[in-house]
Write a protein that holds these residues in place. Sequence first.
Motif, mmCIF file in Angstrom:
data_model
loop_
_atom_site.group_PDB
_atom_site.id
_atom_site.type_symbol
_atom_site.label_atom_id
_atom_site.label_comp_id
_atom_site.label_asym_id
_atom_site.label_seq_id
_atom_site.Cartn_x
_atom_site.Cartn_y
_atom_site.Cartn_z
ATOM 1 N N ASP A 10 95.776 3.808 99.017
ATOM 2 C CA ASP A 10 95.501 5.220 98.723
ATOM 3 C C ASP A 10 95.869 5.563 97.285
ATOM 4 O O ASP A 10 95.123 6.276 96.594
ATOM 5 C CB ASP A 10 96.278 6.125 99.687
ATOM 6 C CG ASP A 10 95.723 6.080 101.099
ATOM 7 O OD1 ASP A 10 94.554 5.670 101.254
ATOM 8 O OD2 ASP A 10 96.445 6.445 102.039
ATOM 9 N N LYS A 50 93.263 3.935 94.938
ATOM 10 C CA LYS A 50 91.975 4.648 94.954
ATOM 11 C C LYS A 50 92.039 5.921 94.105
ATOM 12 O O LYS A 50 91.073 6.253 93.401
ATOM 13 C CB LYS A 50 91.582 4.996 96.395
ATOM 14 C CG LYS A 50 91.039 3.811 97.174
ATOM 15 C CD LYS A 50 90.302 4.231 98.430
ATOM 16 C CE LYS A 50 91.218 4.837 99.451
ATOM 17 N NZ LYS A 50 90.521 5.058 100.750
ATOM 18 N N THR A 51 93.171 6.603 94.148
ATOM 19 C CA THR A 51 93.340 7.818 93.342
ATOM 20 C C THR A 51 93.238 7.493 91.854
ATOM 21 O O THR A 51 92.538 8.183 91.093
ATOM 22 C CB THR A 51 94.707 8.472 93.635
ATOM 23 O OG1 THR A 51 94.755 8.851 95.012
ATOM 24 C CG2 THR A 51 94.913 9.705 92.774
ATOM 25 N N ASN A 69 89.596 6.378 90.974
ATOM 26 C CA ASN A 69 88.673 7.516 90.960
ATOM 27 C C ASN A 69 88.790 8.327 89.671
ATOM 28 O O ASN A 69 87.813 8.922 89.207
ATOM 29 C CB ASN A 69 88.938 8.426 92.171
ATOM 30 C CG ASN A 69 88.404 7.846 93.467
ATOM 31 O OD1 ASN A 69 87.485 7.030 93.450
ATOM 32 N ND2 ASN A 69 88.991 8.246 94.583
ATOM 33 N N ASN A 101 85.625 5.863 88.016
ATOM 34 C CA ASN A 101 84.787 6.458 89.061
ATOM 35 C C ASN A 101 83.320 6.012 88.929
ATOM 36 O O ASN A 101 82.733 6.079 87.855
ATOM 37 C CB ASN A 101 84.865 7.989 88.982
ATOM 38 C CG ASN A 101 84.186 8.635 90.168
ATOM 39 O OD1 ASN A 101 84.176 8.089 91.268
ATOM 40 N ND2 ASN A 101 83.602 9.796 89.948
ATOM 41 N N ASP A 147 88.314 -1.559 101.422
ATOM 42 C CA ASP A 147 89.529 -0.766 101.275
ATOM 43 C C ASP A 147 89.507 0.146 100.049
ATOM 44 O O ASP A 147 89.833 1.324 100.143
ATOM 45 C CB ASP A 147 90.748 -1.689 101.209
ATOM 46 C CG ASP A 147 91.036 -2.361 102.546
ATOM 47 O OD1 ASP A 147 90.412 -1.972 103.545
ATOM 48 O OD2 ASP A 147 91.883 -3.269 102.595
ATOM 49 N N LEU A 148 89.129 -0.415 98.906
ATOM 50 C CA LEU A 148 89.161 0.380 97.675
ATOM 51 C C LEU A 148 87.906 1.224 97.457
ATOM 52 O O LEU A 148 87.864 2.066 96.570
ATOM 53 C CB LEU A 148 89.379 -0.545 96.462
ATOM 54 C CG LEU A 148 90.732 -1.276 96.410
ATOM 55 C CD1 LEU A 148 90.806 -2.164 95.172
ATOM 56 C CD2 LEU A 148 91.894 -0.294 96.442
ATOM 57 N N LYS A 149 86.876 0.964 98.264
ATOM 58 C CA LYS A 149 85.627 1.735 98.206
ATOM 59 C C LYS A 149 84.964 1.703 96.824
ATOM 60 O O LYS A 149 84.331 2.673 96.396
ATOM 61 C CB LYS A 149 85.885 3.201 98.594
ATOM 62 C CG LYS A 149 86.556 3.399 99.932
ATOM 63 C CD LYS A 149 85.737 2.831 101.078
ATOM 64 C CE LYS A 149 86.431 3.066 102.421
ATOM 65 N NZ LYS A 149 85.734 2.392 103.548
ATOM 66 N N LEU A 150 85.071 0.586 96.147
ATOM 67 C CA LEU A 150 84.418 0.442 94.847
ATOM 68 C C LEU A 150 82.928 0.172 95.059
ATOM 69 O O LEU A 150 82.511 -0.321 96.104
ATOM 70 C CB LEU A 150 85.068 -0.690 94.045
ATOM 71 C CG LEU A 150 86.498 -0.390 93.564
ATOM 72 C CD1 LEU A 150 87.174 -1.655 93.057
ATOM 73 C CD2 LEU A 150 86.492 0.671 92.471
#
Length: 310
Positions: A175, A178-179, A182, A186, A216-219
């Motif tokens: 989490d 990811k912050t 982003n 991003n 997990d990292l949503k890249l």
Amino acid sequence: MNRKKLWGVGLFIALFFTMFLSACSSSQASDSSTRDLKDSMGHQVEVPTQPKRVVGSYLEDYLVAVGVKPVVQWSVKNASGTQEYLKKDLKNVPTIDYSLPYEAVTKAKPDLILMGTDSQVQNGKYNQYKKIAPTYVVKNGTDVSWRDQFLDVAKAVNKTDKAKQVLNKYDKKVDSAKTKLNKQANGKSVAVLWVTNNSAFIVSDKSSSGSLLYGDLKLKEPSLVKEVSKKATADWSSVSLEKLAKLDADYIFLVNSDKDADMFKDPVWTNIKAVKDGNLFQYGNDSSWQYKGPIAYTQMIDQVLKDMTK
């Protein structure tokens, strides 16, 4: 000392030793006790409640993460050797060939054998390993996440609570990462390549480092990775240099096992977007990029943040 006091002291000593011997007996019973578990292939396995000598080839990341030091560690001769990123945790642990020869497994004197894939115990192999020690096949397959496999390994060694703590800590790290990503990267896409023997391989989006980056990292996942992943039958799929010319990733993480590969001098390679833009980050065989598990992924997250949030 009068007779009454002497009798009282004697009674106290007798009670103390009775309690001590009872505690020792209870401890020994606990150490030697077993649990009945059903593994992923439906085998009913009587496993030690507190296993002391675990063989878990290629499951070492999971075991170390819950505080279990295996008695042998996975290795491949004349290839990548051992999982170097775990070398501090597995210091002085002897190696065993990835094929798990019966003689080598027997020599390790395990009290529990963990198998990471169904294929390892096919064609009568399960019954052979079972003769050596209780053998438990953990959850595996394309539909099984690394988390599911990790928790199943933890269940087999009676460390479920510890595994949940590890995952909770890991999720907090994800989490936080990811912050940061982003904010500073991003919408940027990433890919992981492995080059060995002048050949390139690309990771599947649901395996190894692909699971971390895209899951997990949503890249962002490049179109070429999506294309290759649809047909992938293994963690890494061979990809031609001509195909790589279409790789539009903003960042490439390269596991470089062939630093002098001719392909690196080819104009097709030098004109790949991330290479041309200076966003190619190289790691060696001692890195965790080819593996999976909470330890490997934690190391990878640190490296992703270092490279992508400069």
